[in-house]
Design a protein around this motif. Structure first.
Motif, PDB file in Angstrom:
ATOM      1  N   VAL A 228       0.829  -1.218   0.000  1.00 17.95           N
ATOM      2  CA  VAL A 228       0.000   0.000   0.000  1.00 17.95           C
ATOM      3  C   VAL A 228       0.860   1.263   0.000  1.00 17.95           C
ATOM      4  N   SER A 229       2.170   1.106   0.170  1.00 17.52           N
ATOM      5  CA  SER A 229       3.102   2.234   0.128  1.00 17.52           C
ATOM      6  C   SER A 229       4.308   1.854  -0.719  1.00 17.52           C
ATOM      7  N   PRO A 230       4.920   2.837  -1.416  1.00 11.45           N
ATOM      8  CA  PRO A 230       6.115   2.536  -2.199  1.00 11.45           C
ATOM      9  C   PRO A 230       7.360   2.350  -1.335  1.00 11.45           C
ATOM     10  N   PHE A 231       7.293   2.696  -0.056  1.00  9.84           N
ATOM     11  CA  PHE A 231       8.444   2.607   0.830  1.00  9.84           C
ATOM     12  C   PHE A 231       8.388   1.334   1.669  1.00  9.84           C
ATOM     13  N   PRO A 232       9.539   0.746   1.980  1.00  7.84           N
ATOM     14  CA  PRO A 232       9.561  -0.416   2.864  1.00  7.84           C
ATOM     15  C   PRO A 232       9.190  -0.022   4.292  1.00  7.84           C
ATOM     16  N   GLN A 233       8.709  -0.989   5.049  1.00  6.80           N
ATOM     17  CA  GLN A 233       8.261  -0.722   6.416  1.00  6.80           C
ATOM     18  C   GLN A 233       9.376  -0.184   7.303  1.00  6.80           C
ATOM     19  N   ASP A 234      10.620  -0.556   7.019  1.00 11.10           N
ATOM     20  CA  ASP A 234      11.738  -0.091   7.833  1.00 11.10           C
ATOM     21  C   ASP A 234      11.860   1.425   7.878  1.00 11.10           C
ATOM     22  N   VAL A 235      11.261   2.105   6.911  1.00 10.93           N
ATOM     23  CA  VAL A 235      11.345   3.566   6.898  1.00 10.93           C
ATOM     24  C   VAL A 235      10.692   4.158   8.141  1.00 10.93           C
ATOM     25  N   THR A 236       9.715   3.466   8.723  1.00 10.25           N
ATOM     26  CA  THR A 236       9.070   4.005   9.928  1.00 10.25           C
ATOM     27  C   THR A 236      10.098   4.205  11.032  1.00 10.25           C
ATOM     28  N   TRP A 237      10.828   3.134  11.392  1.00  9.13           N
ATOM     29  CA  TRP A 237      11.790   3.289  12.486  1.00  9.13           C
ATOM     30  C   TRP A 237      12.963   4.179  12.095  1.00  9.13           C
ATOM     31  N   GLN A 238      13.339   4.148  10.805  1.00 11.05           N
ATOM     32  CA  GLN A 238      14.427   5.011  10.357  1.00 11.05           C
ATOM     33  C   GLN A 238      14.050   6.486  10.472  1.00 11.05           C
ATOM     34  N   MET A 239      12.786   6.812  10.178  1.00 13.06           N
ATOM     35  CA  MET A 239      12.344   8.199  10.330  1.00 13.06           C
ATOM     36  C   MET A 239      12.242   8.600  11.798  1.00 13.06           C
TER      37      MET A 239
ATOM     38  N   ILE B  44     -12.993   4.998  -3.307  1.00 14.42           N
ATOM     39  CA  ILE B  44     -12.144   5.417  -4.421  1.00 14.42           C
ATOM     40  C   ILE B  44     -11.824   6.903  -4.350  1.00 14.42           C
ATOM     41  N   ASP B  45     -12.732   7.686  -3.781  1.00 15.75           N
ATOM     42  CA  ASP B  45     -12.539   9.133  -3.681  1.00 15.75           C
ATOM     43  C   ASP B  45     -11.646   9.530  -2.510  1.00 15.75           C
ATOM     44  N   CYS B  46     -11.279   8.564  -1.682  1.00 10.81           N
ATOM     45  CA  CYS B  46     -10.462   8.850  -0.498  1.00 10.81           C
ATOM     46  C   CYS B  46      -9.028   8.346  -0.644  1.00 10.81           C
ATOM     47  N   ILE B  47      -8.730   7.677  -1.742  1.00  8.78           N
ATOM     48  CA  ILE B  47      -7.417   7.042  -1.897  1.00  8.78           C
ATOM     49  C   ILE B  47      -6.509   7.920  -2.750  1.00  8.78           C
ATOM     50  N   GLY B  48      -5.353   8.279  -2.191  1.00  8.93           N
ATOM     51  CA  GLY B  48      -4.382   9.094  -2.914  1.00  8.93           C
ATOM     52  C   GLY B  48      -3.031   8.408  -3.042  1.00  8.93           C
ATOM     53  N   ARG B  49      -2.049   9.178  -3.468  1.00  9.86           N
ATOM     54  CA  ARG B  49      -0.733   8.620  -3.748  1.00  9.86           C
ATOM     55  C   ARG B  49       0.136   8.462  -2.504  1.00  9.86           C
ATOM     56  N   GLY B  50      -0.354   8.974  -1.380  1.00 11.71           N
ATOM     57  CA  GLY B  50       0.392   8.773  -0.144  1.00 11.71           C
ATOM     58  C   GLY B  50       1.803   9.302  -0.236  1.00 11.71           C
ATOM     59  N   ALA B  51       2.762   8.432   0.028  1.00 13.39           N
ATOM     60  CA  ALA B  51       4.165   8.838   0.040  1.00 13.39           C
ATOM     61  C   ALA B  51       4.800   8.858  -1.341  1.00 13.39           C
ATOM     62  N   GLY B  52       3.977   8.850  -2.404  1.00 10.33           N
ATOM     63  CA  GLY B  52       4.536   9.031  -3.734  1.00 10.33           C
ATOM     64  C   GLY B  52       4.335   7.888  -4.707  1.00 10.33           C
ATOM     65  N   LEU B  53       3.187   7.229  -4.674  1.00 11.47           N
ATOM     66  CA  LEU B  53       2.919   6.133  -5.607  1.00 11.47           C
ATOM     67  C   LEU B  53       2.801   6.648  -7.039  1.00 11.47           C
ATOM     68  N   ASP B  54       3.307   5.876  -7.986  1.00  8.03           N
ATOM     69  CA  ASP B  54       3.071   6.182  -9.394  1.00  8.03           C
ATOM     70  C   ASP B  54       1.693   5.648  -9.778  1.00  8.03           C
ATOM     71  N   ASP B  55       1.318   5.798 -11.061  1.00  7.14           N
ATOM     72  CA  ASP B  55      -0.026   5.400 -11.478  1.00  7.14           C
ATOM     73  C   ASP B  55      -0.282   3.914 -11.241  1.00  7.14           C
ATOM     74  N   ARG B  56       0.693   3.091 -11.541  1.00  7.69           N
ATOM     75  CA  ARG B  56       0.525   1.652 -11.342  1.00  7.69           C
ATOM     76  C   ARG B  56       0.384   1.326  -9.853  1.00  7.69           C
ATOM     77  N   GLY B  57       1.204   1.976  -9.043  1.00  6.36           N
ATOM     78  CA  GLY B  57       1.132   1.755  -7.599  1.00  6.36           C
ATOM     79  C   GLY B  57      -0.189   2.217  -7.023  1.00  6.36           C
ATOM     80  N   LEU B  58      -0.720   3.324  -7.559  1.00  9.45           N
ATOM     81  CA  LEU B  58      -2.001   3.837  -7.084  1.00  9.45           C
ATOM     82  C   LEU B  58      -3.120   2.851  -7.398  1.00  9.45           C
ATOM     83  N   GLU B  59      -3.106   2.271  -8.591  1.00  9.89           N
ATOM     84  CA  GLU B  59      -4.126   1.288  -8.939  1.00  9.89           C
ATOM     85  C   GLU B  59      -4.031   0.069  -8.032  1.00  9.89           C
ATOM     86  N   HIS B  60      -2.802  -0.360  -7.730  1.00 11.70           N
ATOM     87  CA  HIS B  60      -2.601  -1.495  -6.822  1.00 11.70           C
ATOM     88  C   HIS B  60      -3.140  -1.169  -5.428  1.00 11.70           C
ATOM     89  N   LYS B  61      -2.866   0.023  -4.959  1.00  4.25           N
ATOM     90  CA  LYS B  61      -3.358   0.452  -3.648  1.00  4.25           C
ATOM     91  C   LYS B  61      -4.882   0.462  -3.623  1.00  4.25           C
TER      92      LYS B  61
END
Length: 350
Positions: free
Chosen positions: A70-81, A192-209
């Motif tokens: 659901v995000s283009p970033f790996p989960q490890d980014v949470t603790w790294q941030m 469908i009206d509430c789903i966005g690109r979040g942390a930077g999904l491309d078009d393919r990633g957005l459709e997957h989300k």
């Protein structure tokens, strides 16, 4: 848990409006700042509100659905941030320093062990974060309630130290997806009206989300009138639940709440369902670029202070809007009136 929040007292509304109107300016000339000054005075029940130092509470947690993509970033980014916050290098650190906001970082359920650290509050509900809501509820009722209670406790502890202004931020890979599900359910807006690109999904990633979240909604199969506690347990994150609790706790102490973007406002939707009076303590700081933000703001009848196209989270929008809140209190307290300045008012017209 006690979700009871005192109503904001309207006893001084007329006096506050008179004080605002008699400042040396045309009526309404300061726009939203005038509404904001009135709100701050109402919340503190005084004609001369004192804000003090704003407190930024940034809650972090991991989401079980993050590994499903659901995000283009790996989960490890949470603790790294979180490490980045503790080192002072994130955007929220920069804006908090710039605007003299005290920053608190709270581990609500990050899948990482930080150990005792300066400026980190260990409030971990689970060492692995929430479960995957594509397959089962994200959290149990006991976990949800523990997160809400911990949020109330943290905010009240900060309030008891003298704080009057609370801002909220978050970090959790996948939490825009969770917020889209919560927003759709609690505002009765098509998912469908509430789903966005979040942390930077491309078009393919957005459709997957979109496909994943439709699957999650179908799995839960909640009725349209599902209560907020059920929705939170099905889709929420521990950071979202803890923010909702912290909002209630801060409002119980009479605090002014600075509301950030999409994820924080999803938490507010929960908080307002549990304690409707919380809404009157809120200043909506910015208009998130996430598409679901429009549904949130409409549901809450909210008018944000700024619109900069932000979609970062962390509490950055609240930090950037804080000087405007200070300006509202400052003009109310320091600006001369027509009478005190000896300035002629406009001639009344009959």
């Amino acid at each position: 848990m006690n979700f009871s929040v005192p109503r904001v007292d309207d006893a001084l509304v007329a006096a506050l409006q008179h004080k605002i109107d008699r400042k040396t300016k045309p009526l309404g000339a300061l726009g939203l700042l005038e509404k904001l000054a009135l709100q701050v005075g109402r919340i503190q029940n005084t004609l001369s509100p004192q804000l003090g130092e704003a407190q930024m509470l940034v809650f972090a947690a991991d989401h079980g659905a993050a590994k499903a993509g659901v995000s283009p970033f790996p989960q490890d980014v949470t603790w790294q941030m979180v490490e980045n916050y503790l080192a002072g290098g994130a955007a929220i650190n920069v804006f908090a320093r710039q605007n003299k906001i005290r920053l608190h970082v709270i581990d609500a359920g990050v899948a990482h062990e930080f150990g005792p650290r300066d400026n980190l509050i260990d409030a971990k509900i689970s060492p692995t974060g929430t479960r995957n809501y594509l397959e089962e509820p994200a959290m149990s009722a006991a976990e949800r309630d523990a997160a809400l209670a911990k949020g109330i406790e943290i905010a009240q502890r900060v309030a008891d130290s003298g704080a009057r202004v609370f801002a909220f931020g978050e970090m959790g890979i996948g939490n825009t997806a969770a917020s889209a599900l919560i927003t759709s359910q609690l505002t009765r807006t098509p998912l469908i009206d509430c789903i966005g690109r979040g942390a930077g999904l491309d078009d393919r990633g957005l459709e997957h989300k979109r496909a994943l979240l439709q699957r999650a909604a179908a799995r839960a199969a909640l009725p349209a009138d599902a209560d907020a506690l059920t929705v939170l347990a099905e889709f929420g994150g521990f950071e979202i639940a803890m923010i909702a609790g912290a909002m209630i706790g801060a409002a119980q102490r009479g605090g002014l709440l600075l509301i950030d973007g999409f994820i924080v406002t999803a938490a507010l939707l929960v908080a307002v369902r549990l304690a409707p009076e919380v809404r009157d303590y809120c200043v909506f700081c910015h208009h998130s670029a996430e598409p679901g933000a429009q549904a949130q703001l409409k549901s809450l009848a909210a008018e944000p202070l700024i619109d900069l196209g932000l979609r970062l989270g962390e509490g950055t929008g609240a930090a950037l809007a804080w000087p405007l809140v200070q300006s509202a209190a400052a003009f109310l307290n320091e600006m001369a009136s027509f009478e005190s300045a000896g300035v002629s008012d406009k001639e009344p017209r009959g």
